[in-house]
Design an enzyme around this catalytic site. Structure first.
Site, short mmCIF file in Angstrom:
data_model
loop_
_atom_site.label_atom_id
_atom_site.label_comp_id
_atom_site.label_asym_id
_atom_site.label_seq_id
_atom_site.Cartn_x
_atom_site.Cartn_y
_atom_site.Cartn_z
N HIS A 211 -3.54 -5.75 0.88
CA HIS A 211 -2.97 -5.96 2.22
C HIS A 211 -2.99 -7.44 2.60
O HIS A 211 -3.92 -7.88 3.28
CB HIS A 211 -3.80 -5.19 3.26
CG HIS A 211 -3.58 -3.72 3.21
ND1 HIS A 211 -2.52 -3.11 3.85
CD2 HIS A 211 -4.28 -2.73 2.61
CE1 HIS A 211 -2.57 -1.79 3.64
NE2 HIS A 211 -3.63 -1.53 2.89
N CYS B 89 0.84 -1.21 0.00
CA CYS B 89 0.00 0.00 0.00
C CYS B 89 0.87 1.26 0.00
O CYS B 89 1.56 1.50 -0.97
CB CYS B 89 -0.98 -0.06 1.17
SG CYS B 89 -2.40 1.00 0.92
N GLU C 248 -1.34 -8.86 4.85
CA GLU C 248 -1.19 -9.00 6.31
C GLU C 248 -2.54 -8.97 7.02
O GLU C 248 -2.62 -9.28 8.20
CB GLU C 248 -0.26 -7.90 6.87
CG GLU C 248 -0.85 -6.50 6.99
CD GLU C 248 -0.85 -5.69 5.69
OE1 GLU C 248 -0.69 -6.30 4.60
OE2 GLU C 248 -1.04 -4.46 5.76
#
Lengths: 223, 80
Positions: A196, A86, A198
């Site tokens: 993302h 990002c 994660e």
């Protein structure tokens, strides 16, 4: 494998990234502050998401000029793996570590939702635990993720298999050229991606499709 | 003291969603015949020198290093 997470004023996904790296590698990453010029001996450096320096001037532009980025550049040249997610991706393109640029979303709106990604290149250090052509789920949350590169650069990165993930099934959330969601440098040790991973690593997240990315990058793939 | 104005514009062929939105809004206000709107940025800087050549080369370096992203943007510099 040892990892590090970069912390800069305005980055706010660092804790999610630290949690993901800790869970998957079994040990917490070291953290690197923006003024550091010496990077500890690690195998993976992660620049997480957020809004570094308020995204003033251009997203990632100011962060990309901080002393720590020179040190990261030197590590990348030595072959250390660098992942930018990002805002981290925006910082890497602004720093010239990755080709292209990230423009305002075509819709002009901030997008925060789940999209689908196709694994276009499963032979990188970051995607070995996926299968080529595999479709995975992944969340996105950004205002400036519209990948742009001039015709020559686009041809080059497509030809070199530097496009690692594409938005799949009509889920391109930002107008990116060729549905590009993630690119590597020519050597393949620096990866930038808008989604993302994660935030999709355990059941509590509603899935774990992002886990294989960290398992690949941290060499914790079951043989 | 020299004042410099830097104008940063998107290169031709770079998509400008904000310019497009402004173009649409101008049309909605009844302005006719707008070909295209491209949004850019203007920076006014003062440089503490009387040496115009030095001021120009300093500002050019600032543009290349920070003010413009030359992957997608062009810039022009004018000194007062």
């Amino acid at each position: 494998m040892k990892s590090a997470v970069v912390q800069l004023p305005g980055l706010n996904r660092d804790r999610d990234m630290i949690t993901a790296l800790t869970m998957i590698s079994g040990k917490p990453p070291v953290t690197i502050w923006q003024t550091e010029t010496e990077i500890p001996d690690v195998d993976l450096i992660v620049i997480p998401g957020g809004f570094s320096y308020g995204d003033y001037l251009r997203c990632g532009a100011i962060a990309a000029r901080m002393p720590v980025m020179q040190a990261i550049k030197a590590k990348a040249e030595q072959g250390v793996r660098v992942l930018g997610v990002c805002n981290g991706f925006q910082i890497l393109v602004e720093a010239g570590l990755l080709p292209g640029a990230l423009m305002r979303n075509a819709s002009l709106k901030f997008v925060c939702k789940e999209i689908k990604l196709e694994v276009v290149n499963a032979s990188t250090d970051f995607t070995r635990a996926y299968a080529e052509g595999q479709i995975i789920r992944c969340p996105v949350a950004h205002h400036d993720g519209n990948y742009f590169a001039d015709a020559e650069t686009l041809k080059e990165i497509e030809g070199n298999s530097q496009v690692v993930f594409r938005y799949a099934g009509g889920t391109n959330p930002n107008g990116s050229m060729n549905d590009i969601a993630a690119v590597t440098n020519a050597r393949g040790n620096v990866l930038g991606m808008m989604p993302h991973p994660e935030n999709l690593i355990e059941a509590a997240h509603g899935g774990s499709d992002g886990r294989a990315l960290f398992a690949s990058a941290l060499d914790v793939i079951a043989a | 003291m020299i004042t410099a104005r830097v104008t940063v514009t998107l290169k031709n062929g770079v998509l400008d969603p904000q310019g497009k939105a402004i173009e649409g809004a101008l049309g909605a206000l009844g302005f006719q015949g707008i070909g295209q709107v491209r949004q850019g940025k203007v920076f006014d800087l003062t440089v503490d020198t009387d040496d115009r050549a030095k001021a120009e080369s300093d500002v050019k370096a600032m543009c290349d290093k920070l003010l413009a992203n030359t992957v997608i943007e062009n810039y022009t510099i004018s000194l007062d």
